[in-house]
Structure formats: C-alpha cells, structure tokens
Design a protein around this motif. Structure first.
Motif, PDB file in Angstrom:
ATOM      1  N   GLN A  29       0.841  -1.202   0.000  1.00  0.00           N
ATOM      2  CA  GLN A  29       0.000   0.000   0.000  1.00  0.00           C
ATOM      3  C   GLN A  29       0.876   1.252   0.000  1.00  0.00           C
ATOM      4  N   SER A  30       1.895   1.279   0.826  1.00  0.00           N
ATOM      5  CA  SER A  30       2.787   2.447   0.899  1.00  0.00           C
ATOM      6  C   SER A  30       3.509   2.676  -0.422  1.00  0.00           C
ATOM      7  N   ALA A  31       3.999   1.613  -1.016  1.00  0.00           N
ATOM      8  CA  ALA A  31       4.705   1.728  -2.300  1.00  0.00           C
ATOM      9  C   ALA A  31       3.766   2.210  -3.394  1.00  0.00           C
ATOM     10  N   ALA A  32       2.538   1.699  -3.397  1.00  0.00           N
ATOM     11  CA  ALA A  32       1.558   2.123  -4.402  1.00  0.00           C
ATOM     12  C   ALA A  32       1.187   3.593  -4.204  1.00  0.00           C
ATOM     13  N   ASP A  33       1.009   4.009  -2.961  1.00  0.00           N
ATOM     14  CA  ASP A  33       0.675   5.402  -2.678  1.00  0.00           C
ATOM     15  C   ASP A  33       1.787   6.349  -3.127  1.00  0.00           C
ATOM     16  N   ALA A  34       3.034   5.878  -3.033  1.00  0.00           N
ATOM     17  CA  ALA A  34       4.188   6.698  -3.409  1.00  0.00           C
ATOM     18  C   ALA A  34       4.559   6.557  -4.888  1.00  0.00           C
ATOM     19  N   ASP A  35       3.816   5.723  -5.623  1.00  0.00           N
ATOM     20  CA  ASP A  35       4.141   5.436  -7.026  1.00  0.00           C
ATOM     21  C   ASP A  35       5.579   4.941  -7.174  1.00  0.00           C
ATOM     22  N   ASP A  36       6.037   4.168  -6.194  1.00  0.00           N
ATOM     23  CA  ASP A  36       7.400   3.632  -6.198  1.00  0.00           C
ATOM     24  C   ASP A  36       7.378   2.239  -6.811  1.00  0.00           C
ATOM     25  N   GLU A  37       7.697   2.160  -8.084  1.00  0.00           N
ATOM     26  CA  GLU A  37       7.612   0.914  -8.847  1.00  0.00           C
ATOM     27  C   GLU A  37       8.497  -0.191  -8.257  1.00  0.00           C
ATOM     28  N   ALA A  38       9.734   0.119  -7.898  1.00  0.00           N
ATOM     29  CA  ALA A  38      10.657  -0.892  -7.368  1.00  0.00           C
ATOM     30  C   ALA A  38      10.157  -1.428  -6.025  1.00  0.00           C
ATOM     31  N   ALA A  39       9.758  -0.524  -5.132  1.00  0.00           N
ATOM     32  CA  ALA A  39       9.248  -0.951  -3.823  1.00  0.00           C
ATOM     33  C   ALA A  39       7.948  -1.730  -3.978  1.00  0.00           C
ATOM     34  N   PHE A  40       7.134  -1.335  -4.943  1.00  0.00           N
ATOM     35  CA  PHE A  40       5.887  -2.042  -5.210  1.00  0.00           C
ATOM     36  C   PHE A  40       6.147  -3.496  -5.577  1.00  0.00           C
ATOM     37  N   HIS A  41       7.049  -3.727  -6.517  1.00  0.00           N
ATOM     38  CA  HIS A  41       7.327  -5.105  -6.943  1.00  0.00           C
ATOM     39  C   HIS A  41       7.930  -5.927  -5.811  1.00  0.00           C
ATOM     40  N   THR A  42       8.782  -5.308  -5.016  1.00  0.00           N
ATOM     41  CA  THR A  42       9.358  -6.007  -3.863  1.00  0.00           C
ATOM     42  C   THR A  42       8.254  -6.393  -2.877  1.00  0.00           C
ATOM     43  N   ALA A  43       7.350  -5.465  -2.601  1.00  0.00           N
ATOM     44  CA  ALA A  43       6.264  -5.720  -1.644  1.00  0.00           C
ATOM     45  C   ALA A  43       5.275  -6.749  -2.185  1.00  0.00           C
ATOM     46  N   LEU A  44       4.947  -6.664  -3.472  1.00  0.00           N
ATOM     47  CA  LEU A  44       4.031  -7.639  -4.056  1.00  0.00           C
ATOM     48  C   LEU A  44       4.634  -9.035  -3.991  1.00  0.00           C
ATOM     49  N   ASN A  45       5.900  -9.157  -4.344  1.00  0.00           N
ATOM     50  CA  ASN A  45       6.565 -10.464  -4.256  1.00  0.00           C
ATOM     51  C   ASN A  45       6.582 -10.975  -2.823  1.00  0.00           C
ATOM     52  N   ALA A  46       6.829 -10.084  -1.870  1.00  0.00           N
ATOM     53  CA  ALA A  46       6.839 -10.495  -0.458  1.00  0.00           C
ATOM     54  C   ALA A  46       5.458 -10.967  -0.015  1.00  0.00           C
ATOM     55  N   LEU A  47       4.406 -10.269  -0.433  1.00  0.00           N
ATOM     56  CA  LEU A  47       3.048 -10.659  -0.062  1.00  0.00           C
ATOM     57  C   LEU A  47       2.707 -12.028  -0.646  1.00  0.00           C
ATOM     58  N   LEU A  48       2.981 -12.217  -1.926  1.00  0.00           N
ATOM     59  CA  LEU A  48       2.666 -13.501  -2.562  1.00  0.00           C
ATOM     60  C   LEU A  48       3.507 -14.622  -1.967  1.00  0.00           C
ATOM     61  N   ASP A  49       4.772 -14.354  -1.687  1.00  0.00           N
ATOM     62  CA  ASP A  49       5.630 -15.374  -1.067  1.00  0.00           C
ATOM     63  C   ASP A  49       5.122 -15.750   0.328  1.00  0.00           C
ATOM     64  N   THR A  50       4.593 -14.765   1.057  1.00  0.00           N
ATOM     65  CA  THR A  50       4.051 -15.042   2.392  1.00  0.00           C
ATOM     66  C   THR A  50       2.821 -15.934   2.291  1.00  0.00           C
ATOM     67  N   VAL A  51       1.960 -15.666   1.335  1.00  0.00           N
ATOM     68  CA  VAL A  51       0.780 -16.525   1.119  1.00  0.00           C
ATOM     69  C   VAL A  51       1.234 -17.945   0.782  1.00  0.00           C
ATOM     70  N   ARG A  52       2.204 -18.072  -0.102  1.00  0.00           N
ATOM     71  CA  ARG A  52       2.700 -19.403  -0.480  1.00  0.00           C
ATOM     72  C   ARG A  52       3.321 -20.131   0.705  1.00  0.00           C
ATOM     73  N   ARG A  53       4.040 -19.390   1.546  1.00  0.00           N
ATOM     74  CA  ARG A  53       4.729 -19.998   2.687  1.00  0.00           C
ATOM     75  C   ARG A  53       3.751 -20.413   3.781  1.00  0.00           C
ATOM     76  N   LEU A  54       2.771 -19.576   4.065  1.00  0.00           N
ATOM     77  CA  LEU A  54       1.845 -19.844   5.166  1.00  0.00           C
ATOM     78  C   LEU A  54       0.659 -20.706   4.757  1.00  0.00           C
ATOM     79  N   GLY A  55       0.336 -20.695   3.467  1.00  0.00           N
ATOM     80  CA  GLY A  55      -0.857 -21.390   3.001  1.00  0.00           C
ATOM     81  C   GLY A  55      -0.581 -22.801   2.526  1.00  0.00           C
ATOM     82  N   THR A  56      -1.655 -23.555   2.476  1.00  0.00           N
ATOM     83  CA  THR A  56      -1.625 -24.903   1.919  1.00  0.00           C
ATOM     84  C   THR A  56      -2.260 -24.838   0.537  1.00  0.00           C
ATOM     85  N   PRO A  57      -1.503 -25.194  -0.507  1.00  0.00           N
ATOM     86  CA  PRO A  57      -2.084 -25.131  -1.849  1.00  0.00           C
ATOM     87  C   PRO A  57      -3.276 -26.065  -1.981  1.00  0.00           C
TER      88      PRO A  57
END
Length: 92
Positions: A29-57
């Motif tokens: 959310q912070s990266a998107a609000d700041a229009d920070d493309e690099a931080a956005f991609h890092t945060a999106l990857n972190a969010l998706l990786d967290t779902v993959r790590r914590l979730g059961t496919p």
C-alpha cells in the motif's frame, strides 16, 4: 480463508496468519501510494511469497470460493492501485 493468486492457484491460509499477511500488504500500500515501482514489486513479491509460505495449496480440481483474490506476480503498479482499498489488498 481461501486466497487466490491470479494465474497461479488457491491457498488455504488460517485467519491466525492475518497479522503476518498485513505486514507486506502495508508495504505494498505504501509503495503504491508513493508510485514507487521498485518498492511495489518487492512488496508484491513479499506478499505472494508469504501466502505461499503460510498457506496450503489447494488442488487444481478443487472448486472453492476465494475469500481474497491477489494479483499475479507480474501485475503492474497501475493495475494493483485500482484494486487497493484503504486497507490494502488484505482487510484487517
């Protein structure tokens, strides 16, 4: 809660992990609000990786409604900005 990552599949993530999911969601959310493309991609990857790590496919053949739908890993900043609410992608 069932979380779908578009183009990938669904994961069963317990509600107990909501706080852990909110950390990368807040960064997204912070990266998107700041229009920070690099931080956005890092945060999106972190969010998706967290779902993959914590979730059961879930198996591909399982037909289960998703409580949350997250964008695919290569989603653009503009596309995700349109999906964001005041709470980010993950409510709570």
């Amino acid at each position: 809660m069932i979380i779908r990552i578009l183009g990938e599949g669904q994961y069963d993530v317990t509600d107990a992990h909501l706080d852990e999911l909110n950390k990368p969601d807040s960064a997204l959310q912070s990266a998107a609000d700041a229009d920070d493309e690099a931080a956005f991609h890092t945060a999106l990857n972190a969010l998706l990786d967290t779902v993959r790590r914590l979730g059961t496919p879930l198996p591909d053949e399982a037909i289960t409604p998703s409580g949350l739908v997250l964008p695919e890993q290569d989603a653009s900043l503009t596309d995700v900005q349109a999906l964001l609410s005041d709470e980010g992608l993950i409510p709570g």
